[in-house]
Design a protein around this motif. Structure first.
Motif, PDB file in Angstrom:
ATOM      1  N   ILE A   1      -8.290  -7.165   1.584  1.00  0.00           N
ATOM      2  CA  ILE A   1      -8.309  -5.755   1.984  1.00  0.00           C
ATOM      3  C   ILE A   1      -6.860  -5.284   2.152  1.00  0.00           C
ATOM      4  CG2 ILE A   1      -8.964  -4.128   3.793  1.00  0.00           C
ATOM      5  CD1 ILE A   1     -11.298  -5.065   2.140  1.00  0.00           C
TER       6      ILE A   1
ATOM      7  N   SER B   1      -4.065   0.354   0.731  1.00  0.00           N
ATOM      8  CA  SER B   1      -4.538   1.323  -0.272  1.00  0.00           C
ATOM      9  C   SER B   1      -6.048   1.524  -0.165  1.00  0.00           C
ATOM     10  CB  SER B   1      -4.166   0.866  -1.684  1.00  0.00           C
ATOM     11  OG  SER B   1      -4.694  -0.425  -1.948  1.00  0.00           O
ATOM     12  N   ASP B   2      -6.788   0.482   0.220  1.00  0.00           N
ATOM     13  CA  ASP B   2      -8.234   0.623   0.425  1.00  0.00           C
ATOM     14  C   ASP B   2      -8.508   1.575   1.589  1.00  0.00           C
ATOM     15  OD1 ASP B   2      -8.848  -1.290  -1.590  1.00  0.00           O
ATOM     16  OD2 ASP B   2      -8.388  -2.894  -0.170  1.00  0.00           O
TER      17      ASP B   2
END
Length: 339
Positions: free
Chosen positions: A220, A223-224
């Motif tokens: 993770i 940007s997620d």
């Protein structure tokens, strides 16, 4: 004495025939058969009779009493039935008349916003998780990387019951509880009431509402987090909405950021709502601090995650153009009917 007895019986039966109400029958009973009634008074006069006459006269009095009581019972039943029928006729309802419907209630603006946000995030694969409002210090602070000497633990800022129990100051404790009992991948939102010692004014309240989100899985990235929040902002405020991150600090995330969205009123040109900046701050977020993951039993070398949190009251105020948070709590129908 016999003539008096016959006269009392005749008068009582005649008056009974003309009785128009149950109350008339009761009044007659008291006057004739009561403790001070005519028939009772006649019984007291038996001492004037000879011993040989008393049994016969006593039997006559009892027979007269029985006749009057029987007649009264029949008349009372007849009048009661008539009164009942009259009452039912007077209370009759015309079922063909149009009914009087009660006004329908409205959903509270906070409920409307909550349901919309839940729909947005569940559409992205999140599940809703809720926890207790009375929380342990262990979950409210310790597992969120807030040590004993942190300013957030100030007794003047939080509602404590005991040294280790308080009203939760945010909904983040539910994230810690969830991570303790679930293995990654994790994708949850946690809405609910929170409590902080604060003076009530147009923008502050000791009771308000938050929603926090948590994602934990392998690989993770920041940007997620940005992608999820950008979809959230566009879904809530409109597809033209722009988002930006500003560096910030939270003890349970590292790195941390504040998120601003372009003003939905002026489109980013600057107005009274955004104070001329074109941007409105809506939430805080960041990558979950490795200490938080480790404290909840998740290996930070294998998993990473992000978290975000925002005030539902603030989101509702921005979305509906509400300038005073107190309106949410005052139950003023003039305000609530607008929604």
């Amino acid at each position: 004495m016999q003539e008096k007895l016959a006269a009392i019986e005749a008068a009582a039966l005649k008056e009974l025939e003309s009785a128009a109400a149950s109350a008339d029958v009761e009044a007659l009973r008291v006057r004739v058969l009561g403790k001070k009634g005519e028939l009772t008074g006649l019984m007291r006069g038996m001492r004037e009779l000879s011993p040989e006459e008393r049994p016969a006269f006593g039997q006559m009095v009892n027979e007269t009493r029985a006749k009057i009581e029987s007649a009264m019972a029949c008349k009372a039943q007849e009048l009661a039935q008539a009164e009942k029928e009259a009452r039912l006729a007077a209370e009759a309802i015309d079922v063909t008349l149009p009914g009087k419907s009660a006004p329908r209630g409205k959903l509270h603006p906070l409920t409307l916003v909550l349901r919309e946000l839940e729909e947005i995030f569940t559409g992205m694969g999140f599940t809703v998780s809720e926890g207790p409002e009375v929380e342990l210090d262990h979950y409210n602070f310790e597992l969120l990387n807030i040590p004993k000497d942190h300013p957030a633990r100030d007794m003047q800022d939080s509602f404590y019951f005991t040294e280790n129990m308080l009203l939760r100051t945010h909904t983040s404790p539910m994230q810690a509880r969830y991570m303790e009992n679930h293995k990654p991948p994790i994708r949850i939102i946690c809405p609910g009431k929170v409590y902080r010692v604060d003076e009530v004014d147009a923008t502050h309240s000791p009771v308000f509402h938050q929603m926090e989100g948590l994602v934990v899985d392998k690989n993770i990235r920041m940007s997620d987090l940005y992608g999820v929040l950008d979809v959230f902002a566009k879904s809530l405020f409109g597809p033209e909405t722009r988002t930006k991150f500003r560096p910030s600090y939270f003890p349970f995330t590292e790195p941390s950021a504040e998120v601003d969205v372009s003003c939905a009123v002026c489109g980013g040109k600057g107005c009274r709502l955004c104070k001329g900046t074109g941007w409105i701050e809506i939430l805080g977020c960041g990558m979950v601090n490795p200490n938080v993951l480790a404290g909840c039993g998740i290996d930070p070398d294998e998993y990473s995650g992000f978290a975000f949190g925002f005030g539902l009251d603030r989101i509702a105020m921005i979305k509906y153009g509400i300038s005073d948070i107190r309106l949410f709590l005052e139950s003023d129908l003039r305000f609530l009917k607008q929604f």
